[in-house]
Scaffold this active site. Sequence first.
Site, short mmCIF file in Angstrom:
data_model
loop_
_atom_site.label_atom_id
_atom_site.label_comp_id
_atom_site.label_asym_id
_atom_site.label_seq_id
_atom_site.Cartn_x
_atom_site.Cartn_y
_atom_site.Cartn_z
N ASP A 80 0.86 -1.17 0.00
CA ASP A 80 0.00 0.00 0.00
C ASP A 80 0.91 1.24 0.00
O ASP A 80 2.14 1.13 0.09
CB ASP A 80 -0.96 -0.02 1.20
CG ASP A 80 -2.18 0.87 0.95
OD1 ASP A 80 -2.14 1.69 0.00
OD2 ASP A 80 -3.18 0.77 1.68
C1 BGC Z 1 -5.05 3.29 0.33
C2 BGC Z 1 -5.25 2.29 -0.78
C3 BGC Z 1 -5.11 2.97 -2.12
C4 BGC Z 1 -3.76 3.64 -2.19
C5 BGC Z 1 -3.48 4.33 -3.51
C6 BGC Z 1 -3.83 4.13 0.15
O1 BGC Z 1 -3.84 5.24 1.00
O2 BGC Z 1 -4.99 2.59 1.56
O3 BGC Z 1 -6.51 1.70 -0.66
O4 BGC Z 1 -5.26 2.03 -3.15
O5 BGC Z 1 -3.69 4.61 -1.16
O6 BGC Z 1 -4.26 5.44 -3.69
#
Ligand code: BGC
Length: 758
Positions: free
Chosen positions: A301
């Site tokens: 993530d």
């Molecule tokens: C979130 C994810 C997301 C990623 C990219 C993160 O802050 O937890 O769900 O896909 O950002 O935007």
Amino acid sequence: MIKTELSRRSLIAGAGALGLLARPAIGLAIGPAGDQAPAFVDALIARMTPEEKAGQLTLMASAIGGAAASALNPPNANNVEQQLAAARAGQITGIFNGAGSDWHRRLQQAALQSRLKIPMVFAADVIHGFRTVFPVPLGEAASFEPELAERTARAAAEEASAAGIAWTFAPMVDIARDARWGRSVEGAGEDVLLGRRFAEARVKGFQGRGVDRDDCVLACAKHFAAYGAAEAGLDYSTVDVSERTLREVYFPPFQAAFDAGAGTTMASFNEISGVPATGNRWLLTDVLRGEWGFSGLVVSDYTGDEEMIAHGFAADGRDAARLAFLAGVDMSMQSGLYAKYLPGLVAEGAVPQARFDQAVRRVLTMKARLGLFDRPLGRIVAGRERERVRTPAALELAREAARRSVVMLKNDGGLLPLAKAGRRIALIGPFAEGQHDLIGPWNVYGDDKQAVDLATGIRAAVADPKLVTVAAGSGIDAPLAGGIEAAVAAARAADVLVLAIGESSNMSGEAQSRTAITVPAPQQALAEAVAAVGKPIVVVLKNGRALALEGAVRDAPAILVSWFLGSEGGPALADILFGAYSPSARLPVSFPYESGQEPYHYDHKPTGRPNPPGPPQEYKAHYRTAPNEALFPFGHGLTYGEIAYSGLSVGDGRLGGSGTLSIAATVANKGRRAAEEVVQLYVRDRTASVTRPVRQLKDFRKIALAPGESKTVRFTLRREDLLFIGQDGKPTVEPGWFDLWVGPSAAEGLQGAFELVA
Ligand code: BGC
């Protein structure tokens, strides 16, 4: 492959007892990535420098963000020229949440000028629509129609892919049992079966007829794993759950997504029992690949690898890169740590060369499966983006999905549907009018300004729009000067009140945990004031989670739960308010009496001191001030029909060998309006070597019933539907008696029983 041996106490599980918890190796529809890479991939890897390899494992936020690039994950601090230069130098594998086809084309052309001409992949958070926005996933789960989610995911993929996007960071398949957690809004709620069905449907919708097609996107099941189990509902916080709970509750939706072909997964931010998921080799390698045979790609993530320093798990960036990579994270999102440290770590022998090449192989195989080597600009065709977005068909689907997501909690005295003519309607509340808080918290490409609000929907539906008055009455979090007075005056002058209150978009979603899951105080005060006028009230709740309703809101004769409905929310609500459509959705999360009941889920375990039906008894399990159960249980939702259940039959009452049990009930609509009923099958295992929930959903079916019509609904229960994780940590079933219910929610139903025999 999951081992399917059965515990010693298990007397009867056999070859048929695979399925829910125990699965053979997962067949990926996109084909095994990494292990069976196309022939050219290894030749390409042989020509790559360590820096080029690390570049293929490095994903960055776009320098130019999507329409509503969020404050949460803002566009990359790098400027446009720097990102183009990185593409030309082969330093990044791709970007996410980029602005659209023109920008993607520029980047792809830059990547094609790099030494090895490896195409970039463009990813995005396409969670519940692209420019056409569908209900938030929690709302759509309320439809109890996985096939609807498949259709909306398909439509979202068609739009997103026309902007050059080939990979979506969706579906979010985290089970959410604590409504304080703001990200409840992104998933399918608290139930495992519902979670599995929606996970599968969304993957199928995104990936369509094959991810190499230019109208399909690769799915990413996230966040692996147990992110929704954050202590006290605080986002990013500690998760400490048993391996049994992981396997029974949090893993199955991921397994369903992988079975449906999801080619990637995202490691979650949280730790699990002391080990961050991003550095968790047991999770990302032993279970995911060893047991389940997953051969796709694992992405971190957003800065998840770097965050292991703050977790107190990694000493510094280099250590974080090493730990994440060795645990099984193939691609690093946004921290840049892999680009910075992996070449050195490999040169020093701290990371094996074979692991380095394996991760690169997985990335290149993914790009090959997406058709990017053959047609790097295949999804980027001049004009296509404009033609494919917000088409009339997509907007009609948005309206259909929205009306199928609205749950009617109450309708005392048949207040709804409202007459279209002859009644003065006061539409009151901060969400009555205005293009704000319509599409929901996590949509990068949607725009509230293109969505239709409630007032517009209502005015278009009634015979005389002049009979509709609007008064905000209150702000969302703060009172509005003179607001209550104006709202009370509007209420006095009306025949019926529609009270549009609840949460703003930014009260749910990532990092938006709440300690009290109530309607904000100024809006509650507004509700009390207008209720005192004494006119009939229809409450239309806006919410990204289960709410604990209080006072005049709870006591209103009619309550609709409308979540964030997306582009066509206003017209969809009008369809329901005036009876063009009979509400058919059900709660995918329990609505408790009080916030303090959270985490609450209907499928909780019994205690050794259950309170008998009736008032609280001393030294029994109960709260001092609130009931144990939910105010509105999981699965609850009313229709404009009058639904009656009768005639439960439970086959011969015995489920044996590799047989099945046929369960049937008659469901009738005794009312004067058509309705769709969600018929639910629940089971309780009375006694087992591991305690079992008081009820568990085993199947459901949505059926249409004309006025006066009745239908026999049949379910088939198999032994594998009764599997659980035994004391030895393995899937098992045990003979004995089970209770079952067929009914309209987790708290009602016709009750029967059957015996599982050897
Ligand atoms: C979130 C994810 C997301 C990623 C990219 C993160 O802050 O937890 O769900 O896909 O950002 O935007």
